[in-house]
Design a protein around this motif. Structure first.
Motif: not given
Length: 612
Positions: A510-518, A543-550
């Protein structure tokens, strides 16, 4: 006059007398005949092989023959080449090349001589028999200073009269020294190697070429039956189909093109239809027959005539000698005004059907005739039609094997028939079927097409297709639960096996350009049984995740039931319900807090001491 008559009689009955002094006969004829490339001749202790016939680059004609001679006693092999009129001598044999034929597959006229050996010398009488190997020489009658002899060899028989003198008769050298009323004094010599055998190697012939009625612009079947009439295996067999341009002044032989659509307009009379114009066979044993079937289509530009088709065969024998053969076949074509409806496309959706599931049959028709087809009906059933089939063209997709037993494939909504009032060019439709829980295999579907022409004449076409049935893993990905813990969002990715067979070695990335995942990288899931699922948890480190879709990108690696590696990837959407900010305390904030707490403890202790 009486003496002159006697001389004339002697000349008539002894035409091959050599009236000369006796000569030393060192070599006599062992073999005379034609040999082609790959042919093998055995005689005495020797084996002679024609390895190749070479062509002159200047004249373009065959002018040299390459031989290999094996001495089976000394276990020695020698290679040599001869041109016309040349000879090669080895020990007690001579090999002479007389002439090379002008053929597509040229042959060489070979003569082999071996040293003469004495068979008999002395007096012989009527009924005397002399044998040497397969040769038998018999004196039948002695009369009037002549005698009648009989020659036998391998079933062949010959007769002639002899007087005194030298004679060469068949392989024999005969010197007649004297003839009396009852006695003949003679000397008989024969070639040292009087017996030989030709091993032709592999030799393929075209036994039969079959084809049905050929209409202008229509597909047809051409079957070619091959037979190995030689005495060695034929290997690496290639069968080519050629034709010739009909509009060129100088006709050029051309390999048939391959056409994938049922329309063909060309100056070439024929083309291969949906397959290659070349077929291959690995081996054809001596005496074995095999039939090769081609599907061809004729050009719409033809007239009602007979058109040539050229069949070329190339192959090798066990010794590696290359051989070829070409034949021409005349194919008559007819021009009929009538519709001809064929199946241009037959598609199973999905291509591999799972047991106890539904599937779709998509059929596309094309009218390749020259008039409208009316009242066209297409019936698809799993049961073989009772009427005798006119043409059957098997068409099975690749699979693990065919299943001969009848299976329960039945239409959904009780509809297994497509109807079109008219088909001028093309028409298509879909039918829906269900198959019960069955074993893996390929199951037949029989298709019957009936239609009419403008005069009400009914035509019927039948064919058969295959449905490949196999349980297989079918993976999909979904986002599961999303929750907040420790100031961070967590989520699940469900790996769902919607198929009916186990998926082995499942790995998720799983990868994402918007989120840093672990965690990062691939996560091993293991095996997932059919109609089951598993899940993998991930944590968002932002550290900050605004409300919305990713959007995250998920890719799955796994192995199917055949051990083949598969991949599946999909974009998934994570919906964050509330904005979440996570901030870490600075180190100095801890120091200030600790200092205040320490000061408060000191004040309490000081006040307690003052009270005392």
């Amino acid at each position: 006059m009486k003496k002159l008559a006697t001389v004339l009689i002697l000349m008539l009955i002894t035409p091959s007398i050599i009236n000369a002094q006796p000569q030393k006969e060192e070599y006599l004829l062992t073999f005379s005949g034609y040999l082609g490339i790959g042919d093998v001749l055995t005689f005495g202790n020797y084996t002679l092989t024609v390895e190749d016939i070479l062509t002159s680059p200047r004249t373009g004609l065959a002018n040299t023959v390459l031989f290999k001679l094996r001495d089976n006693v000394a276990f020695n092999e020698s290679e040599f080449s001869l041109q016309e009129g040349q000879e090669y001598q080895y020990k007690d044999v001579k090999i002479k090349l007389v002439v090379i034929t002008f053929e597509d597959n040229p042959r060489a006229l070979i003569r082999i001589y071996s040293k003469a050996v004495d068979v008999f010398y002395g007096d012989a009488y009527e009924r005397s028999i002399f044998r040497y190997g397969p040769i038998k020489f018999i004196i039948l009658e002695i009369k009037n200073e002549t005698f009648l002899a009989r020659y036998e060899k391998n079933g062949e028989v010959d007769y002639r009269y002899f007087g005194t003198g030298y004679y060469y008769w068949n392989e024999l050298s005969i010197y007649v020294e004297n003839i009396t009323n009852k006695t003949v004094r003679l000397k008989i010599k024969a070639p040292k190697y009087a017996q030989y055998a030709i091993i032709r190697g592999a030799e393929i012939t075209i036994e039969k070429v079959d084809f049905g009625e050929v209409e202008i612009g229509s597909p047809f079947k051409l079957s070619i039956t091959l037979r190995n009439v030689g005495n060695k295996n034929a290997r690496f067999i290639s069968v080519y189909l050629y034709s010739k341009e009909q509009i060129q002044e100088e006709q050029v032989q051309t390999l048939l093109p391959t056409i994938t659509i049922p329309q063909f307009e060309s100056s070439l009379p024929f083309a291969a239809y949906r397959e290659s114009p070349i077929k291959y066979l690995e081996v054809l044993a001596p005496g074995e027959e095999k039939t090769i079937v081609f599907t061809l289509i004729s050009s719409k530009n033809l007239k009602e005539e007979v058109y040539p088709l050229y069949i070329k065969i190339e192959y090798q024998d066990e010794d590696g000698a290359k051989k070829s053969k070409e034949v021409q076949v005349g194919i008559p074509v007819e021009d009929k005004i009538r519709p001809k409806v064929i199946i241009e496309e037959f598609k199973i959706i999905p291509p591999i059907v799972q047991p106890d599931s539904n599937f779709t049959v998509r059929i596309k028709l094309r009218n390749i005739g020259n008039s409208i087809a009316k009242h066209v009906k297409v019936k698809v059933t799993s049961e073989k039609p009772e009427e005798e089939k006119q043409t059957t063209y098997p068409y099975f997709p690749s699979g693990e094997g065919t299943v001969q037993q009848e299976v329960d494939i039945f239409p959904i909504r009780k509809q297994s028939l497509l109807y079109f009032s008219e088909v001028n060019t093309t028409a298509e439709g879909e039918l829906y079927f269900k198959i019960k829980q069955v074993q893996r295999g390929i199951y037949p579907l029989y298709v019957t097409i009936t239609y009419e022409d403008e005069n009400g004449v009914v035509y019927r076409e039948e064919t058969m297709f295959g449905v490949e049935v196999s349980a297989y893993p079918l993976l999909d990905l979904y986002i599961g639960n999303i929750w907040e813990s420790g100031g961070k969002y967590n989520f699940e990715v469900y790996v769902v096996n919607e198929g009916k067979d186990v998926a082995r070695g499942v790995t998720l990335d799983v990868t994402s350009k918007q989120l840093e995942l672990f965690p990062i990288g691939q996560r091993y899931v293991g095996s997932i049984a059919g109609l089951d699922y598993d899940s993998v948890n991930f944590q968002i480190l932002n550290k900050t995740i605004p409300k919305g879709e990713y959007v995250i990108h998920a890719k799955v690696y796994y192995k199917d039931e055949k051990g083949q590696e598969k991949t599946f990837e999909k974009d998934l959407v994570i919906r964050i319900p509330e904005t979440l900010s996570y901030s870490e305390r600075k180190p100095y904030e801890y120091y200030i807090g600790g200092g205040i707490l320490l000061l408060f403890i000191i004040i309490l202790l000081w006040r307690r001491k003052s009270v005392e």
